[in-house]
Structure formats: structure tokens, C-alpha cells
Design a protein around this motif. Structure first.
Motif, PDB file in Angstrom:
ATOM      1  N   SER A  82       8.038 -15.560  60.704  1.00 27.45           N
ATOM      2  CA  SER A  82       7.992 -14.817  59.438  1.00 27.45           C
ATOM      3  C   SER A  82       7.291 -15.660  58.372  1.00 27.45           C
ATOM      4  O   SER A  82       6.754 -16.728  58.656  1.00 27.45           O
ATOM      5  CB  SER A  82       9.426 -14.472  58.991  1.00 27.45           C
ATOM      6  OG  SER A  82      10.145 -15.658  58.745  1.00 27.45           O
ATOM      7  N   ARG A  83       7.293 -15.135  57.161  1.00 29.28           N
ATOM      8  CA  ARG A  83       6.750 -15.801  55.968  1.00 29.28           C
ATOM      9  C   ARG A  83       5.375 -16.459  56.228  1.00 29.28           C
ATOM     10  O   ARG A  83       4.508 -15.870  56.857  1.00 29.28           O
ATOM     11  CB  ARG A  83       7.760 -16.835  55.439  1.00 29.28           C
ATOM     12  CG  ARG A  83       9.107 -16.221  55.061  1.00 29.28           C
ATOM     13  CD  ARG A  83       9.966 -17.214  54.296  1.00 29.28           C
ATOM     14  NE  ARG A  83      10.375 -18.364  55.101  1.00 29.28           N
ATOM     15  CZ  ARG A  83      11.435 -18.394  55.893  1.00 29.28           C
ATOM     16  NH1 ARG A  83      12.204 -17.335  55.974  1.00 29.28           N
ATOM     17  NH2 ARG A  83      11.736 -19.468  56.580  1.00 29.28           N
ATOM     18  N   GLY A 133       6.687 -27.379  64.288  1.00 30.33           N
ATOM     19  CA  GLY A 133       5.829 -26.524  65.109  1.00 30.33           C
ATOM     20  C   GLY A 133       6.293 -25.092  64.946  1.00 30.33           C
ATOM     21  O   GLY A 133       7.043 -24.784  64.013  1.00 30.33           O
ATOM     22  N   VAL A 134       5.860 -24.219  65.849  1.00 25.67           N
ATOM     23  CA  VAL A 134       6.389 -22.857  65.851  1.00 25.67           C
ATOM     24  C   VAL A 134       7.738 -22.921  66.579  1.00 25.67           C
ATOM     25  O   VAL A 134       7.826 -23.459  67.688  1.00 25.67           O
ATOM     26  CB  VAL A 134       5.431 -21.873  66.550  1.00 25.67           C
ATOM     27  CG1 VAL A 134       5.983 -20.461  66.489  1.00 25.67           C
ATOM     28  CG2 VAL A 134       4.047 -21.935  65.910  1.00 25.67           C
ATOM     29  N   LEU A 135       8.775 -22.397  65.922  1.00 26.68           N
ATOM     30  CA  LEU A 135      10.145 -22.539  66.441  1.00 26.68           C
ATOM     31  C   LEU A 135      10.680 -21.188  66.933  1.00 26.68           C
ATOM     32  O   LEU A 135      10.390 -20.145  66.330  1.00 26.68           O
ATOM     33  CB  LEU A 135      11.057 -23.074  65.324  1.00 26.68           C
ATOM     34  CG  LEU A 135      10.604 -24.391  64.678  1.00 26.68           C
ATOM     35  CD1 LEU A 135      11.465 -24.710  63.453  1.00 26.68           C
ATOM     36  CD2 LEU A 135      10.671 -25.536  65.682  1.00 26.68           C
ATOM     37  N   VAL A 148      -0.658 -29.582  59.527  1.00 24.93           N
ATOM     38  CA  VAL A 148       0.595 -30.309  59.314  1.00 24.93           C
ATOM     39  C   VAL A 148       1.399 -29.623  58.207  1.00 24.93           C
ATOM     40  O   VAL A 148       0.933 -29.473  57.081  1.00 24.93           O
ATOM     41  CB  VAL A 148       0.330 -31.780  58.934  1.00 24.93           C
ATOM     42  CG1 VAL A 148       1.648 -32.545  58.869  1.00 24.93           C
ATOM     43  CG2 VAL A 148      -0.633 -32.437  59.919  1.00 24.93           C
ATOM     44  N   ASP A 185       5.809 -28.406  57.012  1.00 24.63           N
ATOM     45  CA  ASP A 185       7.150 -29.003  56.882  1.00 24.63           C
ATOM     46  C   ASP A 185       8.048 -28.678  58.074  1.00 24.63           C
ATOM     47  O   ASP A 185       9.209 -29.048  58.090  1.00 24.63           O
ATOM     48  CB  ASP A 185       7.819 -28.529  55.579  1.00 24.63           C
ATOM     49  CG  ASP A 185       7.981 -27.028  55.518  1.00 24.63           C
ATOM     50  OD1 ASP A 185       7.264 -26.312  56.264  1.00 24.63           O
ATOM     51  OD2 ASP A 185       8.817 -26.552  54.734  1.00 24.63           O
TER      52      ASP A 185
HETATM   53  N1  LIG Z   1       9.331 -19.223  63.839  1.00 22.70           N
HETATM   54  C1  LIG Z   1       8.968 -20.078  62.881  1.00 22.70           C
HETATM   55  N2  LIG Z   1       8.700 -21.369  63.178  1.00 22.70           N
HETATM   56  C2  LIG Z   1       8.349 -22.262  62.218  1.00 22.70           C
HETATM   57  N3  LIG Z   1       8.244 -21.947  60.903  1.00 22.70           N
HETATM   58  C3  LIG Z   1       8.493 -20.671  60.539  1.00 22.70           C
HETATM   59  C4  LIG Z   1       8.859 -19.687  61.502  1.00 22.70           C
HETATM   60  N4  LIG Z   1       9.047 -18.503  60.845  1.00 22.70           N
HETATM   61  C5  LIG Z   1       8.845 -18.760  59.551  1.00 22.70           C
HETATM   62  N5  LIG Z   1       8.494 -20.043  59.340  1.00 22.70           N
HETATM   63  C6  LIG Z   1       8.223 -20.628  58.020  1.00 22.70           C
HETATM   64  O1  LIG Z   1       6.862 -20.983  57.918  1.00 22.70           O
HETATM   65  C7  LIG Z   1       6.799 -22.101  57.008  1.00 22.70           C
HETATM   66  C8  LIG Z   1       5.467 -22.801  57.184  1.00 22.70           C
HETATM   67  O2  LIG Z   1       4.466 -22.019  56.562  1.00 22.70           O
HETATM   68  P1  LIG Z   1       3.968 -22.376  55.071  1.00 22.70           P
HETATM   69  O3  LIG Z   1       5.148 -22.461  54.157  1.00 22.70           O
HETATM   70  O4  LIG Z   1       2.902 -21.424  54.720  1.00 22.70           O
HETATM   71  O5  LIG Z   1       3.415 -23.845  55.307  1.00 22.70           O
HETATM   72  P2  LIG Z   1       2.336 -24.658  54.471  1.00 22.70           P
HETATM   73  O6  LIG Z   1       2.695 -24.509  53.033  1.00 22.70           O
HETATM   74  O7  LIG Z   1       2.458 -26.053  54.992  1.00 22.70           O
HETATM   75  O8  LIG Z   1       1.003 -24.040  54.792  1.00 22.70           O
HETATM   76  C9  LIG Z   1       7.999 -22.936  57.386  1.00 22.70           C
HETATM   77  O9  LIG Z   1       8.442 -23.739  56.322  1.00 22.70           O
HETATM   78  C10 LIG Z   1       9.041 -21.893  57.766  1.00 22.70           C
HETATM   79  O10 LIG Z   1       9.895 -21.620  56.681  1.00 22.70           O
END
Ligand SMILES: Nc1ncnc2c1ncn2[C@@H]1O[C@H](COP(=O)(O)OP(=O)(O)O)[C@@H](O)[C@H]1O
Ligand SMILES: CC(=O)N[C@@H](CCC(=O)OP(=O)(O)O)C(=O)O
Length: 283
Positions: free
Chosen positions: A235-236, A205-207, A200, A202
Motif C-alpha cells: 500500500s501507500r 524491502g517489500v514485506l 533505499v 525506511d
Molecule cells: N508491503 C509493504 N512492504 C514494505 N513497505 C510497504 C508495504 N506496504 C506499504 N509500505 C510502505 O511503503 C513505504 C515506503 O515507501 P515511501 O514512503 O514512498 O518511501 P520513500 O519515501 O523512501 O520513497 C514504507 O515506509 C511502508 O510504510
């Protein structure tokens, strides 16, 4: 050991591992998620919660004037940073998450990896990371999961308690390590032979377009996931999340879901109907 110790009246035969990111633990949907977890746990589902706290740790580091350095999504962890992780993740956030679960009627037991120890860890050796130059990088007191104390988790779950684990591990010599919560969740799910791992975050899902929450992908294979990373759509933090999750699928977890921005009932709905709320990953 596979998750077949008990049969749940709610329809989940095995163990559900639920990972809550720091944004979620500190965010407005915490009470909703706590209600869902309490309902599932009360109905007899075997659940382990694992949580992070990255954003909150960064904030405290900044308040203390400590440098924040990340390499490929992982925090470089010197002695002071490790103190911050203990205070924020194993301290404040674990207490607040347990308190929300108590308010929802569950019986949480707050743990960190050094209790039990639930998460036996070893220091991660220096390695080359994408985007961090050609030389191996030493992340300091960052660990990898060596093993998990299944007996303790099973003991708690069998007695209707809900283990809530902060993403910290300990070596046999007592050295404590900071471990990415996604890494802990995936390894826990593998070690417990989990039926589902629900990650879970923020985002819902994967967008296809990270700016557009309605562009959620319902089902994603490993090959498709690689394609999204290659093309820059993913990314990220999501890169590491996907890579580690596909590894956990390969290592025996039955289903992994990436979901977020949840409404009441969404957690159970996604576990029952994969892809209905978030993104379900397929081998
Ligand atoms: N294609 C994508 N779909 C969804 N999220 C993405 C995508 N590409 C990058 N992200 C980033 O990945 C983040 C989720 O990873 P992360 O910050 O590591 O989550 P958490 O801290 O809950 O583990 C999202 O907030 C979003 O900014
Ligand atoms: C080594 C490493 O990077 N550890 C993570 C642990 C917290 C975490 O993973 O929190 P989220 O789930 O909120 O991202 C960190 O220090 O940020």
C-alpha cells in the motif's frame, strides 16, 4: 548509451543508480550508507545518487502553516510549496548528504535537476488518479522527466566524482518542477542504461506483513507485485515505487532492488547478490 564506459575493479561494469528517500537522508543510517557509497566510488564504480526529502518538506510546510495535499502519493505543488521543495531538497538535504559523503572520503558533487540541466522536465498534465475521484487532477508545478544530461553525469563519474542529484527538474524555459524522487531515479536509470537501481527506503524491502521486517520478499516478479497490490499487502508509497520500477525494468534497467535499514556493506552486497539484503524485482 549503456553503462560500459569503464570497467570497475570492484566488479560493477555499468552504472549504479542509488536512490535515497528523505527518511534515509535525515536518518541514523546516513553515515553507514555514505561509507558504502564512498567505498564503491573509491573502487571505481560508476554511481549516481538521487535523493528525495518528502518528510522534511512536509514538516517545513506545516511549520509555515501551508496546507499539505497529496494525491496518489504525489504532492500538490503550488508556488509556495515549490519554494519549500527548493529550500529543503535542493538546499539543506543536498548539502547534508554531500557533507556526509565528504566525511566518508568520497568526492560528491551536489546537483539539482536545474543545474546542467541534469533533469529536463515538463509539467505533468492533469490526469485521473486512483482514489482521487473521476475527474483529472492538476498537481500544479509537478513535472515528469523528459531527458537526462548524461554527458554531464558521465563527465563527473569518469573523473571520480560522485553526482548527488536533488529531485527537482527544469523545463527549457527555466520553469522548475517538483518531481517524485522515485520517478527521477527510475528515469535516470533507464536513460543511463544502469546495471542496477538501488532504492533505499525506511523498510528492508517489500514485506508480506508491513509490520514485520522479517517478512521480506527476496524476489518479486511484476505479476506477483500486482497481486500484492490487489490484495492490499502493498500500500501507500510502495505502490508507486513498484509500478514505476517495473516500468523501468521493461525499459531496459537490468536490476532494481528495494532495500533499507542497512548495515555496513549491505549496499554492495545487495548489488552483487540480488535479494540477499532487500527485494530484487524481476520482469
Ligand atoms: N508491503 C509493504 N512492504 C514494505 N513497505 C510497504 C508495504 N506496504 C506499504 N509500505 C510502505 O511503503 C513505504 C515506503 O515507501 P515511501 O514512503 O514512498 O518511501 P520513500 O519515501 O523512501 O520513497 C514504507 O515506509 C511502508 O510504510
Ligand atoms: C511530486 C512529489 O510528490 N514529489 C516529492 C519529492 C520528494 C520525494 O520524493 O521524497 P522521498 O523520496 O523522501 O519520498 C514530494 O514532494 O514529496
Amino acid at each position: 548509451m549503456s553503462g560500459t564506459l569503464s570497467s570497475s575493479p570492484d566488479g560493477f561494469e555499468g552504472t549504479l543508480v542509488v536512490k535515497l528517500g528523505g527518511e534515509v537522508v535525515g536518518g541514523p543510517s546516513l553515515a553507514t550508507i555514505a561509507e558504502d557509497l564512498a567505498t564503491l566510488s573509491g573502487a571505481g564504480a560508476r554511481i549516481v545518487v538521487i535523493h528525495g526529502g518528502g518528510p522534511q518538506a512536509t514538516k517545513l510546510q506545516e511549520q509555515l502553516g501551508l496546507p499539505v495535499q497529496k494525491v496518489a502519493g504525489r504532492r500538490v505543488t503550488d508556488r509556495e510549496t515549490l519554494e519549500v521543495m527548493k529550500m529543503v531538497v535542493a538546499g539543506k538535504l543536498n548539502v547534508e548528504l554531500c557533507a556526509a559523503l565528504v566525511a566518508a572520503g568520497a568526492q560528491p558533487v551536489g546537483l539539482h535537476g536545474a543545474s546542467g540541466p541534469v533533469i529536463v522536465a515538463a509539467r505533468r498534465p492533469p490526469r485521473v488518479y486512483p482514489g482521487a475521484g473521476p475527474d483529472p487532477v492538476d498537481l500544479g508545478f509537478v513535472g515528469d522527466v523528459i531527458s537526462v544530461n548524461r554527458d554531464l553525469l558521465n563527465l563527473l563519474m569518469r573523473n571520480s566524482y560522485l553526482p548527488v542529484v536533488a529531485c527537482i527538474g527544469a523545463g527549457p524555459n527555466g520553469q522548475v518542477y517538483n518531481i517524485n524522487a522515485d520517478t527521477v531515479a527510475n528515469r535516470l536509470a533507464v536513460e543511463l542504461g544502469a546495471e542496477s537501481l538501488l532504492m533505499v527506503s525506511d523498510v528492508p524491502g517489500v514485506l508480506r506483513d508491513v509490520e514485520d521486517p522479517s517478512s521480506r520478499i527476496q524476489k518479486l516478479t511484476r505479476a506477483e507485485g500486482h497481486g500484492l497490490v490487489e490484495s492490499g499487502v502493498v500500500s501507500r508509497g510502495m505502490i508507486v515505487k513498484l509500478e514505476e520500477s517495473f516500468d523501468a525494468l521493461r525499459d531496459g534497467v537490468q536490476r532494481i532492488h528495494i532495500l533499507g535499514q542497512l548495515k555496513p556493506g549491505d549496499l554492495a552486497r545487495e548489488a552483487r547478490e540480488p535479494g540477499s539484503v532487500g527485494t530484487v524485482l524481476l520482469p
